[in-house]
Design an enzyme around this catalytic site. Structure first.
Site, PDB file in Angstrom:
ATOM      1  N   ASP A  50       0.846  -1.195   0.000  1.00 19.64           N
ATOM      2  CA  ASP A  50       0.000   0.000   0.000  1.00 19.64           C
ATOM      3  C   ASP A  50       0.881   1.244   0.000  1.00 19.64           C
ATOM      4  O   ASP A  50       1.551   1.536   0.990  1.00 19.64           O
ATOM      5  CB  ASP A  50      -0.898  -0.005   1.242  1.00 19.64           C
ATOM      6  CG  ASP A  50      -1.854   1.181   1.251  1.00 19.64           C
ATOM      7  OD1 ASP A  50      -2.929   1.067   0.641  1.00 19.64           O
ATOM      8  OD2 ASP A  50      -1.504   2.224   1.834  1.00 19.64           O
ATOM      9  N   TYR A  55       3.255   9.658  -0.393  1.00 21.82           N
ATOM     10  CA  TYR A  55       4.361   9.054   0.366  1.00 21.82           C
ATOM     11  C   TYR A  55       5.707   9.240  -0.346  1.00 21.82           C
ATOM     12  O   TYR A  55       6.757   8.968   0.233  1.00 21.82           O
ATOM     13  CB  TYR A  55       4.129   7.550   0.609  1.00 21.82           C
ATOM     14  CG  TYR A  55       2.829   7.175   1.286  1.00 21.82           C
ATOM     15  CD1 TYR A  55       2.034   8.138   1.912  1.00 21.82           C
ATOM     16  CD2 TYR A  55       2.380   5.855   1.301  1.00 21.82           C
ATOM     17  CE1 TYR A  55       0.832   7.792   2.520  1.00 21.82           C
ATOM     18  CE2 TYR A  55       1.191   5.508   1.919  1.00 21.82           C
ATOM     19  CZ  TYR A  55       0.418   6.477   2.505  1.00 21.82           C
ATOM     20  OH  TYR A  55      -0.776   6.125   3.100  1.00 21.82           O
ATOM     21  N   LYS A  78      -2.579   5.994  -4.365  1.00 18.30           N
ATOM     22  CA  LYS A  78      -3.654   6.950  -4.050  1.00 18.30           C
ATOM     23  C   LYS A  78      -3.346   8.306  -4.659  1.00 18.30           C
ATOM     24  O   LYS A  78      -2.184   8.730  -4.696  1.00 18.30           O
ATOM     25  CB  LYS A  78      -3.786   7.119  -2.526  1.00 18.30           C
ATOM     26  CG  LYS A  78      -3.701   5.824  -1.746  1.00 18.30           C
ATOM     27  CD  LYS A  78      -3.917   6.018  -0.256  1.00 18.30           C
ATOM     28  CE  LYS A  78      -3.599   4.742   0.501  1.00 18.30           C
ATOM     29  NZ  LYS A  78      -2.185   4.594   0.864  1.00 18.30           N
ATOM     30  N   HIS A 111      -7.307   9.734  -2.025  1.00 17.84           N
ATOM     31  CA  HIS A 111      -6.674   9.616  -0.705  1.00 17.84           C
ATOM     32  C   HIS A 111      -7.506  10.271   0.401  1.00 17.84           C
ATOM     33  O   HIS A 111      -7.658   9.714   1.487  1.00 17.84           O
ATOM     34  CB  HIS A 111      -5.273  10.238  -0.775  1.00 17.84           C
ATOM     35  CG  HIS A 111      -4.315   9.743   0.255  1.00 17.84           C
ATOM     36  ND1 HIS A 111      -2.966   9.694   0.045  1.00 17.84           N
ATOM     37  CD2 HIS A 111      -4.505   9.276   1.511  1.00 17.84           C
ATOM     38  CE1 HIS A 111      -2.359   9.214   1.127  1.00 17.84           C
ATOM     39  NE2 HIS A 111      -3.281   8.956   2.026  1.00 17.84           N
TER      40      HIS A 111
END
Ligand code: NAD
Length: 282
Positions: A50, A55, A78, A111
């Site tokens: 994930d 990120y 996302k 997200h």
């Protein structure tokens, strides 16, 4: 020896897409540590990763997954918060596929709903993800951090039901209202921060149950999630913890242990409230 990957049950998403119920999360894994961490997780047996545009480690996830074998791993990413407008979302999705070194992502999520931004229009954003589903470049699509009101609006204004809703869930924030909406409408819950980033692990109730079943507090809490039917992807950069968090499928919690864990709910989030979260990464 790690347990074999096929000990992890899979759930079925729309389109008959199978998703392993246990994965590996890479939030706050530094880009320069991501190839090593994801490679270690895949060696331990994880077959589901994930990540997210936010990120900033999609490229490193892509590198590790490609080296291991793309077809063996379920990969989620996302859409970033600053990219909700349809043209931005289209460009960002192209970039995600490029960074992940793949033609098809297994699951792509909005997200955050950001109801106080974009004139409150997360519906157009959702419709744009529908294009990626329709052209086959996303095998499934879903949302993250959507509250019941947000899900109701998608249901009223669009035809595509999110495959999953990825939301904060742990014993101090059981989030059962949103989970129940999902269960009633065919939306699988993915539980983020499943061990509340470690905050629940010294809770005396959890420690006692863990001792009684002969497991660690982290395994006990992760097992509680699995038995509730949610998908989890705990994060750790340490291999021994990856192994610990993977060993969830050879023990069970009884009804009273399950109820005692659920009763720890304090309505206490570790992360932001989706109703007013408006962070845009610079
Ligand atoms: P988590 O609950 O998985 O906790 C991770 C932290 O707990 C680690 O940094 C480590 O310090 C500690 N830990 C891990 N295993 C342990 C063990 N066995 N024993 C003791 N300590 C241990 O928190 P998270 O990383 O926030 O959440 C997991 C994943 O969920 C993320 O990596 C990300 O993929 C996803 N996530 C999504 C959202 C979202 O908005 N959609 C938000 C947060 C996280």
């Amino acid at each position: 020896m790690s347990p074999a990957p096929d000990t992890v049950p899979a759930l079925t998403l729309p389109g008959d897409v199978r998703i392993p119920q246990l994965g590996f999360g890479v939030y706050q894994v530094e880009p320069e540590q991501t190839v090593e961490a994801v490679t270690a997780a895949l060696e331990v047996g994880y077959r589901h990763v994930d990540t997210a545009q936010m990120y900033e480690n999609e490229a490193e996830v892509g590198e590790a997954v490609e080296a291991f074998g793309r077809s063996q791993v379920f990969v989620t990413s996302k859409l970033n918060n600053g990219l909700h407008r349809p043209d931005d979302a289209r460009r960002a999705f192209d970039e995600t596929l490029r960074k992940l070194r793949t033609d098809t992502v297994d699951l792509f999520l909005v997200h955050w709903p950001l109801p106080t931004l974009y004139d409150g229009d997360y519906v157009s954003t959702w419709r744009t993800l529908g294009e990626f589903l329709a052209d086959g470049r996303a095998r499934t699509i879903g949302v993250s951090n959507f509250q019941v009101a947000h899900l109701e609006r998608l249901a009223a204004e669009t035809d595509v039901v999110p495959a999953v809703n990825q939301i904060e869930v742990h014993p101090y924030f059981v989030n059962d209202e949103v989970r129940a909406y999902g269960a009633a409408h065919g939306i699988v819950t993915e539980a983020w921060s499943p061990i509340a980033q470690g905050k629940v692990l010294d809770d005396p109730v959890i420690v006692d149950i863990a001792e009684a079943v002969g497991r660690t507090p982290a395994q006990t809490v992760l097992r509680w999630h699995v038995q509730r039917g949610d998908i989890v992807f705990p994060k750790s950069s340490r291999r021994e913890r990856m192994e610990e968090n993977f060993a969830l499928f050879d023990f069970e919690l009884d009804e009273s242990a399950m109820a005692a864990l659920t009763a720890l709910d304090r309505g206490e989030r570790t992360g932001p409230n989706p109703d007013d979260f408006n962070y845009i990464p610079s």
